[in-house]
Scaffold this active site. Structure first.
Site, PDB file in Angstrom:
ATOM      1  N   GLU A   1       9.392  20.992 -10.367  1.00 18.10           N
ATOM      2  CA  GLU A   1       9.749  20.298 -11.626  1.00 18.10           C
ATOM      3  C   GLU A   1       8.564  20.331 -12.594  1.00 18.10           C
ATOM      4  OE1 GLU A   1      11.465  16.362 -11.589  1.00 18.10           O
ATOM      5  OE2 GLU A   1      13.457  17.203 -11.303  1.00 18.10           O
TER       6      GLU A   1
ATOM      7  N   HIS B   1      10.806  29.914  13.923  1.00 16.86           N
ATOM      8  CA  HIS B   1      12.099  30.417  14.436  1.00 16.86           C
ATOM      9  C   HIS B   1      13.137  30.496  13.326  1.00 16.86           C
ATOM     10  CE1 HIS B   1      10.596  30.109  18.570  1.00 16.86           C
ATOM     11  NE2 HIS B   1       9.907  29.092  18.077  1.00 16.86           N
TER      12      HIS B   1
ATOM     13  N   LYS C   1      22.911  17.670 -16.780  1.00 16.11           N
ATOM     14  CA  LYS C   1      23.413  16.286 -16.821  1.00 16.11           C
ATOM     15  C   LYS C   1      24.381  16.129 -17.993  1.00 16.11           C
ATOM     16  CE  LYS C   1      19.239  13.994 -14.990  1.00 16.11           C
ATOM     17  NZ  LYS C   1      18.164  13.011 -15.311  1.00 16.11           N
TER      18      LYS C   1
END
Ligand code: F6P
Length: 483
Positions: free
Chosen positions: A318, A349, A465
């Site tokens: 951000e 893994h 948004k």
């Protein structure tokens, strides 16, 4: 380079003399010579890093697009200059002490003893990390709800006892749809069990927006404020850390702030070439913006730091995930590589195959506590040996010539030349965790200065948004809650 005698001593740095938190950075596997470091440090000089550093600590306007200071270092100072930070730390500490000693009765008169933190991003990740890293088994239980889909909320509420549950609605803006939707649903759950008057005793709020908290129905004595100058992803030091104060208490939280403040002093006074955050920023710029590594891995070799990659993803991406600089000019290089991370053994893994053999280089930060704490010291020692083996394999590779005449030599070869740093904490405690998070904050800040980026705004998340708000025919909350 790797076999140069004395390289390890020259390309490593300890910080934390005089009782300050003890961190150790081994950057001997970075693709850099002494000359590289000299040139990079010269670039930091040319970018006036020290002047920007002073502006940050002096509370000047360093967030240019929002015309704000960045006050996270003040939030952990022994005596914050900002009056809101100073007052609210005292109020949070007193509230936590009362809660932890069973002196905060709920609507039915029973002491509140369990917390549900409702928040997202910087209003969630920091307290999750602190509680998962430091909370003792007997600490008050804190559950976290951040997702919009209702699954977390349903799981948490299904196991909660209404008479004993405190909800902390943490939202700097107090307008975040996910958080308000969860808060409304939680209040609906409580009212349906304990009646209309219950929320007054069971809901606390943390925000910069006191009016919105009051309008939502949170009583003044249960409102805790954050100043506008503390960014969400930099806010765990402020009242946004409330749920961690409730779980850990003022002793550990005090140490957490002290550890971060000690790292602040190191960042402020250490010469650039012997400055942990500056070195990490220089290598990040070198690897991610100039040498073109496709991704950077954050690999804590400690289960207690399992939340660290998610926390650092928000902090770094951000802050640095931008393509225009603070003056609006397009960046000529990548600001930051993709950041991935998981706990170390699991990484071996899952993502390490890619890191070791992918065509484009991948770099890594290996993070661990040096002490052999816990019931299984031998297992911890083996875990750290595996961590170092991964770092060595990234750096040295495995040439196909070493495996001739194996017909699979090419498939088995590792390119090597992949940079990594090893960051060791003396032990994982509140002080060193505070220093670790402050270290990454200042690394991000320094990297932003080198790139000319404003690390404190996040215009990229605002548009989506608005898309949600514009497209929803009804107010989002009514559609979510039906009634
Ligand atoms: O992701 C955007 C953002 O604004 C973050 O920076 C912030 O931490 C999060 O949303 C939550 O915001 P608020 O604390 O205002 O609810």
């Amino acid at each position: 380079m790797l076999d140069d005698s004395g390289r390890f001593d020259e390309f490593s740095l300890a910080c934390g003399e005089g009782g300050a938190p003890r961190l150790f950075l081994d950057f001997s596997r970075q693709r850099a010579r002494r000359e590289t470091l000299r040139l990079l440090a010269g670039f930091a000089d040319a970018r006036r890093l020290e002047a920007w550093r002073s502006a940050l600590f002096d509370g000047e306007i360093v967030n240019l697009s929002e015309a704000r200071p960045a006050l996270h270092t003040d939030a952990r100072a022994p005596e914050p200059r900002d009056p809101i930070l100073s007052l609210e730390r005292k109020r949070v500490s007193e509230f936590a002490a009362r809660f932890r000693s069973g002196q905060w009765p709920g609507a039915q008169g029973r002491p509140l003893a369990r917390v549900v933190n409702i928040g997202i991003g910087g209003s969630d990740l920091g307290v999750r990390l602190l509680c998962s890293a430091l909370a003792a088994a007997e600490a008050p239980r804190v559950d976290f709800v951040s997702e919009m889909d209702g699954v977390e909320l349903e799981r948490v509420l299904s196991g909660a006892v209404p008479e004993e549950t405190l909800f902390v609605v943490c939202s700097k803006s107090f307008t975040t749809t996910e958080t308000l939707a969860n808060a409304y649903a939680a209040r609906h759950w409580l009212v349906s069990r304990l009646g209309q008057d219950a929320p007054a005793r069971h809901f606390a709020g943390v925000s910069s927006n006191a009016g919105a908290m009051s309008g939502w129905g949170i009583r003044p004595e249960m409102q805790f404020r954050i100043p506008e100058g503390v960014g969400g992803r930099y806010s765990v030091w402020s009242a946004a850390g409330l749920s961690a104060w409730l779980a850990l208490g003022s002793g550990q939280m005090g140490d957490f702030l002290v550890g971060a403040a000690a790292l602040d002093r190191h960042f402020l006074i250490a010469p650039l070439a012997r400055n942990l955050p500056v070195l990490m920023a220089l290598f990040a710029l070198w690897n991610q913006s100039l040498l073109g590594s496709s991704a950077h891995l954050l690999l804590p070799y400690d289960t207690r730091l399992g939340m660290l990659p998610a926390y650092l993803q928000q902090l770094e991406l951000e802050s640095l995930g931008k393509s225009a600089d603070a003056q609006g000019r397009p960046l000529s290089v990548e600001g930051v590589a993709a950041l991935l991370g998981t706990t170390g053994s699991s990484a071996q893994h899952s993502i390490m195959q890619w890191a070791q053999q992918a065509a484009r280089p991948v770099t890594a930060d290996f993070i661990a506590a040096r002490d052999a704490a816990g019931a299984y010291p031998n297992m911890r020692a083996e875990s750290l040996r595996q961590m170092m083996a991964q770092a060595e394999a990234l750096a040295r590779g495995l040439p196909s010539s070493a495996m001739a005449p194996d017909p699979l030599a090419t498939q088995k070869a590792l390119p090597g030349g992949r940079s990594s740093s090893v960051l060791l904490l003396e032990t994982l405690d509140a002080r060193n965790l505070g220093a670790l998070l402050a270290l990454y904050e200042h690394k991000v800040f320094a990297q932003a200065v080198l790139l000319g980026i404003n690390p404190f705004d996040q215009w990229g998340v605002e548009h989506a948004k608005r898309l949600v708000a514009d497209r929803t025919s009804q107010p989002p909350l009514a559609s979510v809650l039906g009634d």
